[in-house]
Structure formats: C-alpha cells, structure tokens
Design a protein around this motif. Structure first.
Motif, PDB file in Angstrom:
ATOM      1  N   ALA A   4       0.824  -1.213   0.000  1.00  0.00           N
ATOM      2  CA  ALA A   4       0.000   0.000   0.000  1.00  0.00           C
ATOM      3  C   ALA A   4       0.858   1.263   0.000  1.00  0.00           C
ATOM      4  CB  ALA A   4      -0.932  -0.006   1.213  1.00  0.00           C
ATOM      5  N   ALA A   5       0.196   2.416  -0.029  1.00  0.00           N
ATOM      6  CA  ALA A   5       0.891   3.705  -0.066  1.00  0.00           C
ATOM      7  C   ALA A   5       1.690   3.923   1.222  1.00  0.00           C
ATOM      8  CB  ALA A   5      -0.135   4.826  -0.233  1.00  0.00           C
ATOM      9  N   PRO A   6       2.806   4.638   1.142  1.00  0.00           N
ATOM     10  CA  PRO A   6       3.573   4.954   2.347  1.00  0.00           C
ATOM     11  C   PRO A   6       2.712   5.710   3.352  1.00  0.00           C
ATOM     12  CG  PRO A   6       4.287   6.299   0.466  1.00  0.00           C
ATOM     13  CD  PRO A   6       3.399   5.225  -0.066  1.00  0.00           C
ATOM     14  N   GLY A   7       2.887   5.377   4.629  1.00  0.00           N
ATOM     15  CA  GLY A   7       2.071   6.014   5.650  1.00  0.00           C
ATOM     16  C   GLY A   7       0.787   5.257   5.925  1.00  0.00           C
ATOM     17  N   THR A   8       0.797   3.949   5.660  1.00  0.00           N
ATOM     18  CA  THR A   8      -0.331   3.080   5.987  1.00  0.00           C
ATOM     19  C   THR A   8       0.083   2.192   7.154  1.00  0.00           C
ATOM     20  OG1 THR A   8      -1.009   3.028   3.654  1.00  0.00           O
ATOM     21  CG2 THR A   8      -1.867   1.278   5.079  1.00  0.00           C
ATOM     22  N   ALA A   9      -0.850   1.890   8.042  1.00  0.00           N
ATOM     23  CA  ALA A   9      -0.551   0.990   9.162  1.00  0.00           C
ATOM     24  C   ALA A   9      -0.750  -0.459   8.718  1.00  0.00           C
ATOM     25  CB  ALA A   9      -1.454   1.302  10.342  1.00  0.00           C
ATOM     26  N   TYR A  10       0.270  -1.296   8.927  1.00  0.00           N
ATOM     27  CA  TYR A  10       0.169  -2.731   8.661  1.00  0.00           C
ATOM     28  C   TYR A  10       0.157  -3.438  10.012  1.00  0.00           C
ATOM     29  CZ  TYR A  10       1.731  -7.462   7.288  1.00  0.00           C
ATOM     30  OH  TYR A  10       1.837  -8.823   7.130  1.00  0.00           O
ATOM     31  N   ILE A  11      -0.974  -4.040  10.348  1.00  0.00           N
ATOM     32  CA  ILE A  11      -1.118  -4.709  11.642  1.00  0.00           C
ATOM     33  C   ILE A  11      -1.559  -6.145  11.390  1.00  0.00           C
ATOM     34  CG2 ILE A  11      -2.251  -4.675  13.881  1.00  0.00           C
ATOM     35  CD1 ILE A  11      -2.818  -1.694  13.428  1.00  0.00           C
TER      36      ILE A  11
ATOM     37  N   CYS B 141      -4.460  -0.122  22.164  1.00  0.00           N
ATOM     38  CA  CYS B 141      -5.754  -0.592  21.672  1.00  0.00           C
ATOM     39  C   CYS B 141      -5.745  -0.778  20.160  1.00  0.00           C
ATOM     40  CB  CYS B 141      -6.889   0.367  22.049  1.00  0.00           C
ATOM     41  SG  CYS B 141      -7.097   0.596  23.795  1.00  0.00           S
ATOM     42  N   LEU B 142      -4.703  -1.419  19.662  1.00  0.00           N
ATOM     43  CA  LEU B 142      -4.623  -1.692  18.233  1.00  0.00           C
ATOM     44  C   LEU B 142      -4.691  -3.195  18.001  1.00  0.00           C
ATOM     45  CD1 LEU B 142      -1.721   0.734  17.240  1.00  0.00           C
ATOM     46  CD2 LEU B 142      -4.091   0.881  16.468  1.00  0.00           C
ATOM     47  N   SER B 143      -5.419  -3.594  16.967  1.00  0.00           N
ATOM     48  CA  SER B 143      -5.436  -5.002  16.572  1.00  0.00           C
ATOM     49  C   SER B 143      -5.655  -5.032  15.067  1.00  0.00           C
ATOM     50  CB  SER B 143      -6.549  -5.753  17.283  1.00  0.00           C
ATOM     51  OG  SER B 143      -7.795  -5.263  16.856  1.00  0.00           O
ATOM     52  N   ARG B 144      -5.750  -6.232  14.484  1.00  0.00           N
ATOM     53  CA  ARG B 144      -5.772  -6.265  13.021  1.00  0.00           C
ATOM     54  C   ARG B 144      -7.039  -5.681  12.430  1.00  0.00           C
ATOM     55  NH1 ARG B 144      -6.810 -10.684  15.254  1.00  0.00           N
ATOM     56  NH2 ARG B 144      -7.947 -12.426  14.354  1.00  0.00           N
ATOM     57  N   GLY B 145      -8.006  -5.325  13.271  1.00  0.00           N
ATOM     58  CA  GLY B 145      -9.133  -4.538  12.793  1.00  0.00           C
ATOM     59  C   GLY B 145      -8.695  -3.188  12.248  1.00  0.00           C
ATOM     60  N   GLN B 146      -7.547  -2.710  12.718  1.00  0.00           N
ATOM     61  CA  GLN B 146      -7.021  -1.419  12.254  1.00  0.00           C
ATOM     62  C   GLN B 146      -6.009  -1.584  11.120  1.00  0.00           C
ATOM     63  OE1 GLN B 146      -7.439  -1.755  15.873  1.00  0.00           O
ATOM     64  NE2 GLN B 146      -9.372  -0.828  15.278  1.00  0.00           N
ATOM     65  N   ASN B 147      -5.836  -2.793  10.623  1.00  0.00           N
ATOM     66  CA  ASN B 147      -4.919  -3.005   9.503  1.00  0.00           C
ATOM     67  C   ASN B 147      -5.350  -2.158   8.301  1.00  0.00           C
ATOM     68  OD1 ASN B 147      -2.853  -4.185   7.942  1.00  0.00           O
ATOM     69  ND2 ASN B 147      -4.329  -5.662   7.106  1.00  0.00           N
ATOM     70  N   GLY B 148      -4.391  -1.491   7.662  1.00  0.00           N
ATOM     71  CA  GLY B 148      -4.699  -0.679   6.489  1.00  0.00           C
ATOM     72  C   GLY B 148      -5.089   0.758   6.812  1.00  0.00           C
TER      73      GLY B 148
END
Length: 199
Positions: free
Chosen positions: A68-75, A144-151
């Motif tokens: 993905a574009a730079p500045g995306t969260a990968y979780i 409070c981060l989990s793979r629901g916040q991926n992307g």
DNA sequence: TTCAGGATGTACT
DNA sequence: GTACATCCTGAAC
C-alpha cells in the motif's frame, strides 16, 4: 504538534526506521488520546529480505497491505494472540515497512497502565513496570490496536505520528532483528534500531 | 532474577 | 499440518 507527512514514509526503509526513533505516536480511541515516544524499530523490506512477509514481492491476503501507499498501518496477528504494528514505507507497490517494537508513554501514563493492567501507573509491580510497552504485542495492547485497524491511514484522526523529539544520531544503536531465526542470511542484517538513552 | 513451557489462531504449503 | 516479526505464568534459584 506537527504531523509527519507522506514524504517522511516515502523514503528508504532503513532511513525511515532510524528516523522514527523519538517520534510520537498519537492514538485516539474511545474519546481518549494516547501519546507515546518510539524507542525501538525494525525494518522489513520485501525485495531482499526473507524475514519480510512479502519477500520477493509475494502477494498474499496478509502481505497485501505492505504494497500500500507509504504512511499506511500494517497490523497482523502473530503467534495466535498478539498483534504487531508496522508503518508502510517506500512508494506504493514496494512492499516494505517498519515494525514498532517499543515505546514509552508521553501523555498521562495512568491511561496506559489502566488499559494494560487495570491499575494506575504507580500501582504497577516492578515486573509490570519493566514489561510495560517493551515489545510489539504489548505496545499494540497498550494502544488498543489489533488487526481490525490493519490498512489504517496515518494521516487520519485515529492514528498518526508527530515530529516528537527526534533521536540524536549518537543515541541510535543498531543490532540484529528479533525472532527471525528462520530467515537464513537475513537473520544477520543489522536492521534493528534502538534509542540507547532508553533503558 | 531467570527460565521453560504453554497459550492460541491464521496464513500458507 | 506446520510455522509463526510473542507474551505470560509459575517454579527454581
């Protein structure tokens, strides 16, 4: 409070990993604002790195976010129970990211300790204090981060990174990455960066 | 203070 | 079926 722009992430991954030390992660969730200072990072670069989920540009359902574009969260989920937070780097289509391994609270520490151990900061045991946010799984729990916040984009309200207090070059230590013994020659890459002023 | 072992589920072969 | 970018507990020292 100056937010890091896409140009910051759209650079060589090792440069970004080093430059992220000392920056502040801002996490807004359930009406609370959590701020912490990054003190340990690792670089993962798909084109040359067997430890990277997208090694050799391999696209899978999981590794897709790395392109993905730079500045995306990968979780992603690791070992069945824990989540790891990464920031995607380099131009879109280049699978690379920086893993955030360790940070320390900047905003009200009681909010962090309540989330993590359901007690105030000064009520933690010595053991809890030592193991507060010193690992990727613990860091995600505290934020409070989990793979629901991926992307998730790092330019929205929920999660972003600010200028913070950048590390001085003489306070940055390099070393081998953790937990990638399977990755052949990549095991020995010195792609881990720590703030030496940090215990 | 250190250590071994178990927990746990998803992606990938 | 296997491996995994980990963490926590409980027991030994």
């Amino acid at each position: 409070m100056e937010i890091l722009t896409q140009d910051f992430y759209n650079r060589d991954t090792l440069t970004v990993a080093r430059d992220l030390l000392g920056r502040h992660i801002v996490r807004r969730v359930q009406g609370r604002e959590l701020i912490c200072r990054i003190s340990e990072t690792e670089a993962y670069i798909g084109r040359s790195d067997k430890a990277c989920h997208a090694y050799g540009y391999k696209r899978t359902k999981r590794s897709e976010t790395l392109f993905a574009a730079p500045g995306t969260a990968y979780i992603y989920l690791i070992y069945g129970m824990y989540d790891c937070l990464n920031f995607v780097t380099e131009p879109e289509g280049e699978p690379a990211a920086v893993l955030i391994r360790c940070a320390e609270p900047v905003s009200d520490a009681d909010v962090f300790s309540q989330i993590r151990f359901s007690c105030n900061f000064d009520e933690m045991t010595a053991y809890q204090r030592k193991n507060f946010m010193n690992g990727p799984g613990k860091l995600c729990r505290a934020l409070c981060l989990s793979r629901g916040q991926n992307g998730l984009s790092l330019f929205g309200d929920e999660l972003l990174v600010t200028q913070g207090k950048p590390a001085k070059a003489e306070n940055v230590k390099t070393g081998k990455r953790i937990g990638i013994d399977y990755a052949d020659e990549a095991t020995d890459f010195l792609w881990r960066f720590t703030l030496s002023e940090n215990a």
